[in-house]
Design a protein around this motif. Sequence first.
Motif, PDB file in Angstrom:
ATOM      1  N   SER A 204      37.968  52.222  35.190  1.00 27.19           N
ATOM      2  CA  SER A 204      38.566  50.894  35.266  1.00 27.19           C
ATOM      3  C   SER A 204      39.917  50.912  34.576  1.00 27.19           C
ATOM      4  O   SER A 204      40.160  51.731  33.693  1.00 27.19           O
ATOM      5  N   HIS A 205      40.763  49.985  34.968  1.00 25.11           N
ATOM      6  CA  HIS A 205      42.037  49.853  34.279  1.00 25.11           C
ATOM      7  C   HIS A 205      42.617  48.465  34.515  1.00 25.11           C
ATOM      8  O   HIS A 205      42.172  47.724  35.387  1.00 25.11           O
ATOM      9  N   THR A 206      43.603  48.152  33.702  1.00 22.18           N
ATOM     10  CA  THR A 206      44.442  46.982  33.902  1.00 22.18           C
ATOM     11  C   THR A 206      45.882  47.465  33.805  1.00 22.18           C
ATOM     12  O   THR A 206      46.224  48.172  32.856  1.00 22.18           O
TER      13      THR A 206
ATOM     14  N   TYR B 188      44.485  60.521  44.072  1.00 18.45           N
ATOM     15  CA  TYR B 188      44.317  59.364  44.953  1.00 18.45           C
ATOM     16  C   TYR B 188      43.731  58.226  44.141  1.00 18.45           C
ATOM     17  O   TYR B 188      42.679  58.380  43.507  1.00 18.45           O
ATOM     18  N   GLU B 189      44.400  57.084  44.171  1.00 15.38           N
ATOM     19  CA  GLU B 189      43.800  55.876  43.601  1.00 15.38           C
ATOM     20  C   GLU B 189      42.948  55.176  44.654  1.00 15.38           C
ATOM     21  O   GLU B 189      41.895  54.615  44.360  1.00 15.38           O
ATOM     22  N   THR B 190      43.438  55.196  45.886  1.00 13.22           N
ATOM     23  CA  THR B 190      42.675  54.709  47.030  1.00 13.22           C
ATOM     24  C   THR B 190      42.885  55.725  48.145  1.00 13.22           C
ATOM     25  O   THR B 190      43.687  56.653  48.012  1.00 13.22           O
TER      26      THR B 190
ATOM     27  N   GLY C 229      40.413  43.802  34.143  1.00 10.22           N
ATOM     28  CA  GLY C 229      40.446  45.140  34.731  1.00 10.22           C
ATOM     29  C   GLY C 229      39.611  45.211  35.998  1.00 10.22           C
ATOM     30  O   GLY C 229      38.938  44.254  36.373  1.00 10.22           O
ATOM     31  N   HIS C 230      39.668  46.350  36.633  1.00 12.97           N
ATOM     32  CA  HIS C 230      38.942  46.583  37.878  1.00 12.97           C
ATOM     33  C   HIS C 230      38.813  48.087  38.032  1.00 12.97           C
ATOM     34  O   HIS C 230      39.542  48.856  37.392  1.00 12.97           O
ATOM     35  N   GLY C 231      37.899  48.492  38.884  1.00 10.32           N
ATOM     36  CA  GLY C 231      37.620  49.920  38.996  1.00 10.32           C
ATOM     37  C   GLY C 231      38.272  50.568  40.202  1.00 10.32           C
ATOM     38  O   GLY C 231      38.601  49.907  41.184  1.00 10.32           O
ATOM     39  N   HIS C 232      38.465  51.872  40.064  1.00  6.78           N
ATOM     40  CA  HIS C 232      38.895  52.682  41.198  1.00  6.78           C
ATOM     41  C   HIS C 232      38.029  53.932  41.238  1.00  6.78           C
ATOM     42  O   HIS C 232      37.617  54.448  40.194  1.00  6.78           O
ATOM     43  N   ASN C 233      37.785  54.421  42.446  1.00  6.37           N
ATOM     44  CA  ASN C 233      37.148  55.717  42.624  1.00  6.37           C
ATOM     45  C   ASN C 233      38.267  56.729  42.877  1.00  6.37           C
ATOM     46  O   ASN C 233      38.727  56.897  44.001  1.00  6.37           O
TER      47      ASN C 233
ATOM     48  N   SER D   8      47.541  41.647  41.339  1.00  6.47           N
ATOM     49  CA  SER D   8      46.136  41.579  40.913  1.00  6.47           C
ATOM     50  C   SER D   8      45.775  42.736  39.990  1.00  6.47           C
ATOM     51  O   SER D   8      44.777  42.676  39.264  1.00  6.47           O
ATOM     52  N   GLU D   9      46.582  43.809  39.976  1.00  2.00           N
ATOM     53  CA  GLU D   9      46.323  44.930  39.077  1.00  2.00           C
ATOM     54  C   GLU D   9      46.458  44.516  37.605  1.00  2.00           C
ATOM     55  O   GLU D   9      46.004  45.235  36.713  1.00  2.00           O
ATOM     56  N   ALA D  10      47.122  43.387  37.348  1.00  2.00           N
ATOM     57  CA  ALA D  10      47.357  42.946  35.970  1.00  2.00           C
ATOM     58  C   ALA D  10      46.231  42.077  35.424  1.00  2.00           C
ATOM     59  O   ALA D  10      46.292  41.651  34.275  1.00  2.00           O
TER      60      ALA D  10
HETATM   61 NI    NI Z   1      44.067  49.271  39.909  1.00  2.00          NI
END
Ligand code: NI
Length: 136
Positions: A12-14, A124-126, A37-41, A31-33
């Motif tokens: 997760s990150h912000t 890769y973030e996405t 926070g939110h997660g990424h694979n 929305s990344e701010a």
């Molecule tokens: Ni993000």
Amino acid sequence: MLITRRIDFSASHTCYNPALSDSQNRALYGSEAHPHGHGHNYVLEVTLAGSPDPVTGMIVDLKDVKQWLEEEVVEPMDHRHLNHEVPPFDRVVPTTENLTVEIWRRLQPRFEGTPARLAGIRLYETEDLYVDYAGE
Ligand code: NI
């Protein structure tokens, strides 16, 4: 010759820079701010350069590579909140760009003195966004 190993981890990150105002952060990162926070694979590709050893047929022992990736990336970052749990992201905005630089900084010394050279990493973030980095 190049050989590439792929691993993945979730974190997760912000994306928020405390030196900027809330509105500036929202304007920059959208929305990344969001503060929660939110997660990424994340998917990390690590590319090594070298020549196959005449005896083993291998550029480098991939068991070693797997262990270094575990120790430097997966164990410290998987299922963590990067801003709160993984320095330097308590003070560096954990964009994909900055995360790629930090992973390089952690991995590169592991290959010094081995037959393999760390040629580049791709994070890769996405599925449709990645950063390539090969040092300075
Ligand atoms: Ni993000």
